[in-house]
Design a protein around this motif. Structure first.
Motif, PDB file in Angstrom:
ATOM      1  N   LYS A  59      21.635  27.791 107.196  1.00 58.55           N
ATOM      2  CA  LYS A  59      20.235  28.021 106.846  1.00 58.55           C
ATOM      3  C   LYS A  59      19.650  29.327 107.364  1.00 58.55           C
ATOM      4  O   LYS A  59      18.439  29.493 107.415  1.00 58.55           O
ATOM      5  CB  LYS A  59      19.387  26.832 107.343  1.00 58.55           C
ATOM      6  N   GLY A  60      20.513  30.272 107.725  1.00 56.04           N
ATOM      7  CA  GLY A  60      20.027  31.599 108.089  1.00 56.04           C
ATOM      8  C   GLY A  60      20.486  32.059 109.456  1.00 56.04           C
ATOM      9  O   GLY A  60      20.588  31.276 110.399  1.00 56.04           O
ATOM     10  N   SER A  96      19.751  35.506 105.282  1.00 57.67           N
ATOM     11  CA  SER A  96      18.936  34.342 104.947  1.00 57.67           C
ATOM     12  C   SER A  96      19.847  33.258 104.392  1.00 57.67           C
ATOM     13  O   SER A  96      21.021  33.503 104.092  1.00 57.67           O
ATOM     14  CB  SER A  96      17.884  34.705 103.905  1.00 57.67           C
ATOM     15  N   ALA A  97      19.304  32.056 104.222  1.00 65.51           N
ATOM     16  CA  ALA A  97      20.078  30.971 103.628  1.00 65.51           C
ATOM     17  C   ALA A  97      20.553  31.355 102.230  1.00 65.51           C
ATOM     18  O   ALA A  97      21.691  31.051 101.845  1.00 65.51           O
ATOM     19  CB  ALA A  97      19.233  29.698 103.577  1.00 65.51           C
ATOM     20  N   ILE A 156      27.401  32.529 110.825  1.00 67.47           N
ATOM     21  CA  ILE A 156      26.627  31.288 110.792  1.00 67.47           C
ATOM     22  C   ILE A 156      26.926  30.409 112.011  1.00 67.47           C
ATOM     23  O   ILE A 156      26.074  29.628 112.445  1.00 67.47           O
ATOM     24  CB  ILE A 156      26.871  30.489 109.491  1.00 67.47           C
ATOM     25  N   SER A 193      23.111  31.582 114.145  1.00 73.48           N
ATOM     26  CA  SER A 193      22.090  30.847 113.403  1.00 73.48           C
ATOM     27  C   SER A 193      20.744  30.908 114.135  1.00 73.48           C
ATOM     28  O   SER A 193      20.683  30.811 115.366  1.00 73.48           O
ATOM     29  CB  SER A 193      22.505  29.382 113.227  1.00 73.48           C
ATOM     30  N   GLU A 207      13.130  26.228 107.538  1.00 74.14           N
ATOM     31  CA  GLU A 207      14.394  25.704 107.030  1.00 74.14           C
ATOM     32  C   GLU A 207      14.709  24.358 107.668  1.00 74.14           C
ATOM     33  O   GLU A 207      15.261  23.461 107.025  1.00 74.14           O
ATOM     34  CB  GLU A 207      15.527  26.690 107.310  1.00 74.14           C
ATOM     35  N   GLU A 222      15.599  20.944 105.726  1.00 71.02           N
ATOM     36  CA  GLU A 222      16.875  20.270 105.942  1.00 71.02           C
ATOM     37  C   GLU A 222      16.685  18.866 106.495  1.00 71.02           C
ATOM     38  O   GLU A 222      17.512  17.979 106.267  1.00 71.02           O
ATOM     39  CB  GLU A 222      17.758  21.098 106.876  1.00 71.02           C
TER      40      GLU A 222
END
Length: 435
Positions: A70-71, A76-77, A121, A125, A131, A135
């Protein structure tokens, strides 16, 4: 067949070159070089799963895994998704009781890019607050979906009955309350405390430059946290019963016993015993209860092992009106297992296990997973030769001893899910199993 399999007859085809190194910071890097393929799979395994959690943060390991995509500080995601799609292949992650794994399978020419994205990632992160809220809803939907899938959720109930209020008895997904209330600060702190080079294994299998791979991974992880992490408490099988009423057309049934650890000298006896009992269409349970009697849609056995304990069990899905008749037949088969095991079915079970092991050699994903799991579980690489040698040691006598050891305990685990009105009570089933 005589029960002995010469592994080199099979393995000569799968030329493999395993190398590994443990860095000063504790990071394990392990590789499997395969010249004959066009792909590479990279795994990043953290020895941290739901059994490392407490009752208060149950579900956080799985939530953390979701947030990895998610970034980051530089992506970015959306960027992550687009970059993955640009090189094709497979990218994903999963959480188990004992580990969290992030992986990618790509063409060999795209390995450097895959490493860059996957390590980014994993290491960088940001756990963005917006986000996280999005999620949170996704994970809640996953929880609800699991609850609506009887043959999934019944195994969570089974673990709860077998281990009680221990980490091994709790769901990997966690509770609805926890998922709804988890904060970004809790997530960040958990990452800092539980993700470290000390409990991370990076593995790769496929066609690639091993030296270059080592260099890239060392560079990526050079500034990563190397603190000691919180270890899980030893698990203890308890046994018990849990019955969940639900208006389902089909009943879900699980009967379990205390099994063995994967460090146990007789680990492979428990695996082969499970195959003989309910591991395929020729197994005893499938033939006697499904094929000859037609009482169940599905019936199988399993042997689940951890470093400190294990569970041996039988699963069945059937019409609830047949449940006691099925239990009668099942207990008969379990008794028979302690008295009569023959060489022919041992050979058949060994062939099933060995074919699964050797056929996985054709897949870079399976080979990368095998390496990381070996180091996570045993602290070293366990070769197929070594596994096959252990399988070859299994005999009629060792299997008979294992069956008697497992079935001699009175603390069974009984779990059902469905619209079940009349099932034998716990103690009656315990009495039926006595020999």
């Amino acid at each position: 067949m005589n029960g002995v399999y010469e592994s080199k007859l099979y393995l000569n085809y799968f030329m493999t070159s395993i190398s590994s190194i443990v860095k000063e910071n504790g990071l394990v890097i392990a590789t499997d070089k395969i010249q004959e393929v066009e792909s590479v799979t990279i795994n990043i395994l953290v020895k941290n799963g739901s059994r490392n959690e407490t009752e208060g943060n149950n579900g956080i390991s799985h939530f953390l895994e979701h947030m990895a995509f998610k970034g980051t500080n530089t992506r970015s995601a959306t960027n992550i998704a687009e970059e993955f799609d640009m090189i094709g292949g497979q990218f994903n992650a999963y959480t188990s009781k004992t580990a969290t794994v992030y992986y990618a399978k790509v063409l060999k020419n795209d390995l450097s890019k895959a490493i860059d994205i996957l390590t980014d990632i994993f290491l960088n992160s940001t756990f963005d607050a917006e986000e996280l809220e999005r999620e949170r809803e996704v994970i809640l939907q996953e929880l609800y979906m699991t609850r609506d899938t009887p043959d999934d959720i019944v195994f969570d109930y089974f673990q709860e009955a077998a281990f009680g209020n221990q980490p091994l008895g709790r769901s990997i997904l966690g509770t609805e309350e926890f998922i709804k209330n988890l904060t970004r600060e809790e997530l960040v702190n958990y990452f800092k405390n539980q993700y470290s080079t000390k409990n991370t294994i990076v593995s790769a299998a496929g066609n690639f430059d091993v030296a270059a791979f080592h260099g890239l991974i060392e560079q990526k992880f050079q500034d990563f946290n190397s603190n000691e992490t919180n270890q899980y408490k030893l698990g203890k099988y308890i046994g018990g019963e849990l019955h969940v009423k639900k208006p389902l057309e089909q009943a879900q049934f699980l009967l379990g016993f205390e099994g063995v650890s994967y460090l146990d000298d007789n680990f492979y006896d428990s695996q082969i015993l499970s195959v003989i009992l309910g591991g395929g269409m020729s197994s005893r349970l499938f033939q006697e209860i499904r094929e000859k009697k037609g009482l169940v849609y599905n019936i199988s056995s399993f042997s689940s092992s951890y470093s400190d304990c294990g569970v041996f069990g039988v699963y069945a899905a059937l019409d609830s009106k047949n449940i006691n008749l099925m239990i009668d037949l099942l207990t008969e088969q379990l008794h028979y297992l302690t008295k009569n095991i023959n060489d022919k079915e041992i050979d058949r079970a060994k062939a099933q296990m060995i074919s699964g092991i050797l056929m996985s050699m054709e897949c870079t994903s399976a080979r990368a997973k095998k390496i990381s799991n070996s180091f996570a579980m045993f602290g070293r690489y366990i070769s197929n030769d070594e596994i096959l040698n252990e399988i070859n040691k299994v005999s009629v006598q060792s299997l008979t001893n294992m069956a008697k050891k497992i079935l001699s305990k009175n603390n069974i685990t009984l779990t059902t899910l469905g619209n079940i009105e009349n099932i034998y009570d716990y103690n009656k089933i315990v009495d039926k199993l006595k020999f």
